[in-house]
Design an enzyme around this catalytic site. Structure first.
Site, PDB file in Angstrom:
ATOM      1  N   LYS A  11       3.515 -37.197  30.222  1.00 39.72           N
ATOM      2  CA  LYS A  11       4.682 -36.647  30.919  1.00 39.72           C
ATOM      3  C   LYS A  11       4.977 -37.405  32.218  1.00 39.72           C
ATOM      4  CE  LYS A  11       4.249 -32.186  28.667  1.00 39.72           C
ATOM      5  NZ  LYS A  11       4.456 -30.730  28.780  1.00 39.72           N
ATOM      6  N   TYR A  51      12.785 -30.341  22.536  1.00 37.45           N
ATOM      7  CA  TYR A  51      12.160 -29.028  22.768  1.00 37.45           C
ATOM      8  C   TYR A  51      13.068 -27.890  22.295  1.00 37.45           C
ATOM      9  CZ  TYR A  51       8.237 -30.851  25.587  1.00 37.45           C
ATOM     10  OH  TYR A  51       7.082 -31.471  26.010  1.00 37.45           O
ATOM     11  N   ASN A 114       1.742 -30.654  32.990  1.00 38.78           N
ATOM     12  CA  ASN A 114       0.417 -30.544  32.378  1.00 38.78           C
ATOM     13  C   ASN A 114      -0.020 -31.835  31.681  1.00 38.78           C
ATOM     14  OD1 ASN A 114       2.165 -30.345  30.231  1.00 38.78           O
ATOM     15  ND2 ASN A 114       1.288 -28.491  29.364  1.00 38.78           N
ATOM     16  N   HIS A 117       1.830 -33.749  26.229  1.00 40.40           N
ATOM     17  CA  HIS A 117       2.272 -32.855  25.160  1.00 40.40           C
ATOM     18  C   HIS A 117       1.409 -33.125  23.928  1.00 40.40           C
ATOM     19  CE1 HIS A 117       4.891 -30.938  22.192  1.00 40.40           C
ATOM     20  NE2 HIS A 117       4.767 -32.038  21.474  1.00 40.40           N
ATOM     21  N   GLU A 128       8.420 -34.572  15.424  1.00 42.09           N
ATOM     22  CA  GLU A 128       8.356 -35.210  16.735  1.00 42.09           C
ATOM     23  C   GLU A 128       8.118 -36.715  16.621  1.00 42.09           C
ATOM     24  OE1 GLU A 128       6.692 -31.100  18.774  1.00 42.09           O
ATOM     25  OE2 GLU A 128       5.375 -32.851  18.691  1.00 42.09           O
TER      26      GLU A 128
HETATM   27  P1  CMP Z   1       4.161 -28.813  25.835  1.00 38.64           P
HETATM   28  O1  CMP Z   1       2.908 -28.954  25.019  1.00 38.64           O
HETATM   29  O2  CMP Z   1       4.895 -30.057  26.159  1.00 38.64           O
HETATM   30  O3  CMP Z   1       5.158 -27.815  25.098  1.00 38.64           O
HETATM   31  C1  CMP Z   1       6.138 -27.068  25.804  1.00 38.64           C
HETATM   32  C2  CMP Z   1       5.965 -27.143  27.285  1.00 38.64           C
HETATM   33  O4  CMP Z   1       6.623 -26.153  28.036  1.00 38.64           O
HETATM   34  C3  CMP Z   1       4.500 -26.951  27.605  1.00 38.64           C
HETATM   35  O5  CMP Z   1       3.769 -28.079  27.220  1.00 38.64           O
HETATM   36  C4  CMP Z   1       4.547 -26.674  29.102  1.00 38.64           C
HETATM   37  O6  CMP Z   1       4.499 -27.859  29.874  1.00 38.64           O
HETATM   38  C5  CMP Z   1       5.943 -26.061  29.291  1.00 38.64           C
HETATM   39  N1  CMP Z   1       5.865 -24.667  29.727  1.00 38.64           N
HETATM   40  C6  CMP Z   1       6.284 -24.213  30.916  1.00 38.64           C
HETATM   41  N2  CMP Z   1       6.101 -22.896  31.003  1.00 38.64           N
HETATM   42  C7  CMP Z   1       5.551 -22.485  29.839  1.00 38.64           C
HETATM   43  C8  CMP Z   1       5.130 -21.220  29.337  1.00 38.64           C
HETATM   44  N3  CMP Z   1       5.225 -20.104  30.051  1.00 38.64           N
HETATM   45  N4  CMP Z   1       4.589 -21.193  28.103  1.00 38.64           N
HETATM   46  C9  CMP Z   1       4.480 -22.331  27.356  1.00 38.64           C
HETATM   47  N5  CMP Z   1       4.878 -23.551  27.790  1.00 38.64           N
HETATM   48  C10 CMP Z   1       5.405 -23.628  29.030  1.00 38.64           C
END
Ligand code: CMP
Length: 139
Positions: A11, A51, A114, A117, A128
């Site tokens: 990211k 997304y 985070n 992904h 994806e």
């Molecule tokens: P990712 O695995 O990229 O998939 C969706 C992303 O949404 C997740 O990682 C998080 O970075 C982001 N996200 C932010 N808030 C939430 C939440 N409450 N629950 C799940 N994903 C979240």
């Protein structure tokens, strides 16, 4: 039946912080074969399309703003049971809850930023991977 591929993105915040090399090294040392790799700047619309399953959720706007705020690195990874093993390998979505030593624990800041992904199912992995790479770009 479990698939052999998963899809990941490094990211924008992890790239800006200079963690690209460390993350790719960790992925390779974890035994994942990098089948495809590219650096891409997504538009907000493209991030929204990627997304799409989260459209309407409270974090959707923030997520798509963030994922289009700078380049991401997209990769297709190969391993037996790739989706589940990689999800364990990177740690919980919230870095504060991730296991010690996982990519999200080491390089993530919060739920949004985070670090990486990881696909949540074999179907998502194929969708994806296909979003970013043609068949000819996967070796
Ligand atoms: P990712 O695995 O990229 O998939 C969706 C992303 O949404 C997740 O990682 C998080 O970075 C982001 N996200 C932010 N808030 C939430 C939440 N409450 N629950 C799940 N994903 C979240």
């Amino acid at each position: 039946m479990t698939g052999k591929i998963t899809f990941t993105m490094i990211k924008p915040s992890a790239i800006t912080a200079g963690f690209t090399g460390n993350i790719l090294l960790k992925i390779e040392e974890g035994g994942y074969k990098i089948k495809a790799l590219k650096k891409v700047l997504l538009s907000k619309e493209q991030a929204g399309h990627f997304y799409d399953m989260h459209r309407g959720k409270p974090f959707y706007e923030e997520l798509t703003d963030f994922m289009s705020s700078g380049p991401i690195i997209a990769a297709v990874l190969e391993m037996e049971n790739a989706v589940d093993s990689f999800r364990t390998f990177i740690g919980a979505t919230d870095p504060a809850k991730a296991e010690e030593g996982t990519i999200r624990k080491l390089y993530g800041k919060n739920m949004g930023e985070n670090a990486v992904h990881g696909s949540d199912s074999d179907e998502s992995a194929e969708r994806e991977a296909g979003f970013f790479f043609s068949f000819l770009e996967r070796y």
